[in-house]
Design an enzyme around this catalytic site. Structure first.
Site, PDB file in Angstrom:
ATOM      1  N   TYR A  74     -14.312 151.232 -56.341  1.00 36.52           N
ATOM      2  CA  TYR A  74     -14.404 150.388 -57.535  1.00 36.52           C
ATOM      3  C   TYR A  74     -14.241 151.219 -58.798  1.00 36.52           C
ATOM      4  CZ  TYR A  74     -15.907 146.678 -60.631  1.00 36.52           C
ATOM      5  OH  TYR A  74     -15.939 145.732 -61.615  1.00 36.52           O
ATOM      6  N   PHE A 126       9.172 139.313 -76.703  1.00 28.71           N
ATOM      7  CA  PHE A 126       9.268 138.638 -75.407  1.00 28.71           C
ATOM      8  C   PHE A 126       8.291 137.447 -75.373  1.00 28.71           C
ATOM      9  CE2 PHE A 126       8.299 138.004 -70.898  1.00 28.71           C
ATOM     10  CZ  PHE A 126       9.568 137.693 -70.484  1.00 28.71           C
ATOM     11  N   ASP A 127       8.616 136.451 -74.523  1.00 28.44           N
ATOM     12  CA  ASP A 127       7.842 135.188 -74.436  1.00 28.44           C
ATOM     13  C   ASP A 127       6.329 135.398 -74.394  1.00 28.44           C
ATOM     14  OD1 ASP A 127      10.343 135.056 -73.212  1.00 28.44           O
ATOM     15  OD2 ASP A 127       9.724 133.637 -71.667  1.00 28.44           O
ATOM     16  N   ASP A 218       6.834 147.691 -76.663  1.00 32.92           N
ATOM     17  CA  ASP A 218       6.757 146.875 -75.441  1.00 32.92           C
ATOM     18  C   ASP A 218       7.799 147.494 -74.510  1.00 32.92           C
ATOM     19  OD1 ASP A 218       6.956 145.011 -73.434  1.00 32.92           O
ATOM     20  OD2 ASP A 218       7.160 143.280 -74.740  1.00 32.92           O
ATOM     21  N   ALA A 220       8.643 147.705 -71.006  1.00 32.84           N
ATOM     22  CA  ALA A 220       8.910 147.371 -69.602  1.00 32.84           C
ATOM     23  C   ALA A 220      10.095 148.166 -69.043  1.00 32.84           C
ATOM     24  CB  ALA A 220       9.192 145.872 -69.483  1.00 32.84           C
ATOM     25  N   LYS A 261       9.031 146.378 -63.861  1.00 35.86           N
ATOM     26  CA  LYS A 261      10.443 146.688 -64.102  1.00 35.86           C
ATOM     27  C   LYS A 261      10.647 148.183 -63.837  1.00 35.86           C
ATOM     28  CE  LYS A 261       9.851 142.708 -66.503  1.00 35.86           C
ATOM     29  NZ  LYS A 261       8.559 142.005 -66.568  1.00 35.86           N
ATOM     30  N   HIS A 455      10.877 126.095 -70.150  1.00 31.85           N
ATOM     31  CA  HIS A 455      11.908 126.395 -69.154  1.00 31.85           C
ATOM     32  C   HIS A 455      11.341 126.585 -67.745  1.00 31.85           C
ATOM     33  CE1 HIS A 455      10.570 129.940 -71.300  1.00 31.85           C
ATOM     34  NE2 HIS A 455      10.980 130.742 -70.342  1.00 31.85           N
TER      35      HIS A 455
HETATM   36  N1  F0G Z   1       7.511 142.368 -71.932  1.00 37.00           N
HETATM   37  C1  F0G Z   1       8.806 142.265 -71.560  1.00 37.00           C
HETATM   38  C2  F0G Z   1       9.858 142.920 -72.407  1.00 37.00           C
HETATM   39  C3  F0G Z   1       9.155 141.575 -70.390  1.00 37.00           C
HETATM   40  O1  F0G Z   1      10.440 141.478 -70.047  1.00 37.00           O
HETATM   41  C4  F0G Z   1       8.134 140.976 -69.608  1.00 37.00           C
HETATM   42  C5  F0G Z   1       8.454 140.222 -68.408  1.00 37.00           C
HETATM   43  C6  F0G Z   1       6.804 141.116 -70.041  1.00 37.00           C
HETATM   44  C7  F0G Z   1       6.526 141.812 -71.207  1.00 37.00           C
HETATM   45  C8  F0G Z   1       5.671 140.503 -69.273  1.00 37.00           C
HETATM   46  O2  F0G Z   1       5.381 141.253 -68.151  1.00 37.00           O
HETATM   47  O3  F0G Z   1       5.876 139.737 -66.223  1.00 37.00           O
HETATM   48  O4  F0G Z   1       4.574 141.849 -65.923  1.00 37.00           O
HETATM   49  O5  F0G Z   1       3.557 139.925 -67.079  1.00 37.00           O
HETATM   50  N2  F0G Z   1       9.625 139.834 -68.105  1.00 37.00           N
HETATM   51  C9  F0G Z   1      10.053 139.140 -66.911  1.00 37.00           C
HETATM   52  C10 F0G Z   1      11.500 138.738 -67.037  1.00 37.00           C
HETATM   53  C11 F0G Z   1       9.146 138.055 -66.454  1.00 37.00           C
HETATM   54  O6  F0G Z   1      11.972 137.986 -66.162  1.00 37.00           O
HETATM   55  O7  F0G Z   1      12.176 139.174 -67.957  1.00 37.00           O
HETATM   56  P1  F0G Z   1       4.828 140.642 -66.772  1.00 37.00           P
END
Ligand code: F0G
Length: 463
Positions: A74, A126-127, A218, A220, A261, A455
């Protein structure tokens, strides 16, 4: 120069996963059952899955063997310290907090850096950060350069760059205190996996320093961004990838990462920072939302795989393969005259829906129509990044606002598909392109309550 006959994949395949072929009739049924939404298809019914590059990488034998060493204690497990050392090496940052995936890192970061009524500037958020910012009442504002919003411009090598003048205008108009954070997304997912140059990251950092605004990356797809800097930006051609990543992160105080990623793993996220106060906050937030500080929602074995994956992703032979495989797909589509976002980015090829189906207006979802056609003809799953995913509404009149970019994203999973698979995508799109005049648009018949996420669950009908 010596000739190079070693231009194939820098790996061989040890384990295979069968994929199912299907008939057109079966695919039409599957599409109807999914209300023509790719997210609602069963993965089993997909022949080649290009919905996302997230969590879909193939792990190496080193990663699989590291998983057996997972320490599931843990608190204070060995696997955490391996991950911490690996992340420190790649980011050059002192503090590391794991999270269960990228959006959990986004959440914690947003809670600290985004403020109600204040701007969060960035190239293109990002979303998941967007959603977090909206819930907080912050104003997420994209400031990507204009070329980044033009799917038909091909000359700019760093279409993920931020336009400093756009940020300057906001500071001049609303004052420096109106901006609480600047977030640079590397690579920029929303406009084609487009990279950000080192010069731009440096310039953003200088701008931010002048106004005392924190900068967050950010990250990824940090290794892919570093490879583009190495191959496209003068002065970096002889630098090792990790020297480039460390320089990238030297210009920010905090970074978040979806490890799904460039971590080359199926699940995981990271927060890294040099801000002691934020690190203490992130530790506390992790305990409440994720898990104890030294696992943050990840199992020991997953941290082991990530510790190895981060290092593999920063290997030049891997990146050369990776970026060139995506470029191969882009080049072959271009040969067929298919309009794509150029130059090709890091994690996929984005087809320009407007130029592909010029007779389908944006309110009839041309890119979504292309997603449906590609699945119907070939069982290949891509994803819309256009009118449905990025469409918004005027807060006062409720009138729809259509986004500047209208694309279908074909993601290429890491180390998963061969160029033969990519050729199937090219053949199928070529077939559709030759018949493009026969396609009509689509009608949105269902959307969920949160517009930014529509979407994922939307329902459509064919016109
Ligand atoms: N930031 C970026 C630039 C991303 O592309 C994603 C996820 C996230 C944050 C969120 O990370 O999925 O680990 O919670 N992108 C995916 C895509 C879902 O299809 O582009 P996560």
């Amino acid at each position: 120069m010596e000739p190079n006959f070693q231009h194939a994949e820098p790996f061989r395949i040890k384990v295979v996963e069968p994929i199912k072929k299907s008939t057109r009739a079966e695919r039409i049924e599957a599409l109807k059952g999914a209300q023509y939404n790719a997210f609602r298809l069963k993965a089993e019914d997909v022949y080649i899955d290009c919905l996302t590059d997230s969590g879909t990488s193939a792990m190496s034998s080193e990663q699989w063997s590291a998983m057996m060493l997972g320490d599931e204690s843990y608190a204070g497990c060995k696997s955490f310290y391996k991950l911490e050392a690996s992340a420190r090496d790649v980011f050059g940052m002192p503090h590391v907090q794991p999270t269960h995936q990228g959006r959990a890192a986004d959440y914690i970061m947003a809670q600290y850096y985004a403020k109600p009524g204040k701007y969060a500037l960035g190239n293109m958020h990002f979303d998941t950060f967007h959603g977090n910012a909206e819930l907080i009442g912050a104003i997420p504002q994209d400031c990507v350069i204009d070329a980044g919003l033009d799917a038909s411009s091909a000359a700019e090598p760093f279409k993920g760059n931020i336009d400093i003048a756009k940020m300057q205008r906001i500071v001049d108009e609303h004052g420096k205190d109106s901006v609480s954070v600047i977030i640079i997304t590397v690579t920029c997912n929303n406009n084609g996996g487009q990279p950000v140059s080192m010069a731009n990251i440096r310039a953003v950092s200088e701008f931010a320093k002048k106004y005392d605004i924190p900068v967050v990356l950010d990250s990824a797809r940090l290794a892919e961004n570093a490879y583009f800097i190495k191959t496209r930006e003068p002065g970096y051609e002889n630098k090792p990838i990790k020297e480039i990543t460390r320089e990238m992160f030297s210009y920010c105080e905090t970074a978040t990462m979806s490890s799904k990623k460039d971590g080359l793993v199926n699940i995981g996220g990271l927060i890294v920072t040099r801000n002691d106060e934020f690190f203490t906050y992130a530790n506390q937030m992790a305990i409440v939302h994720e898990g104890f500080i030294t696992y943050g929602g990840m199992s020991g074995r997953d941290m082991e795989a990530l510790a190895v994956g981060l290092q593999e992703a920063c290997t030049e032979s891997y990146l050369e393969y990776r970026i060139n495989q995506v470029k191969y797909l882009g080049d072959r589509l271009k040969e067929k005259g298919i309009p794509i976002v150029e130059p090709t980015g890091g994690h996929g090829v984005y087809v320009d829906g407007r130029r592909f189906f010029p007779h389908i207006p944006q309110h009839e979802f041309p890119s979504q129509r292309l997603v449906v056609a590609l699945f119907e003809e070939a069982g290949i799953r891509a994803v819309e990044m256009g009118a449905c995913a990025f469409g918004s509404k005027d807060p006062v009149t409720g009138e729809p606002i259509w986004p500047s970019l209208e694309t279908m994203r074909i993601c290429v999973s890491r180390r998963v598909y061969t160029n033969n698979h990519l050729d199937c995508i090219v053949d199928a799109l070529d077939y559709i392109y030759q018949r493009r005049d026969s396609y009509k648009g689509m009608k949105l018949v269902y959307e969920g309550p949160i517009l930014a996420l529509r979407h994922f669950t939307a329902g459509f009908e064919l016109l």
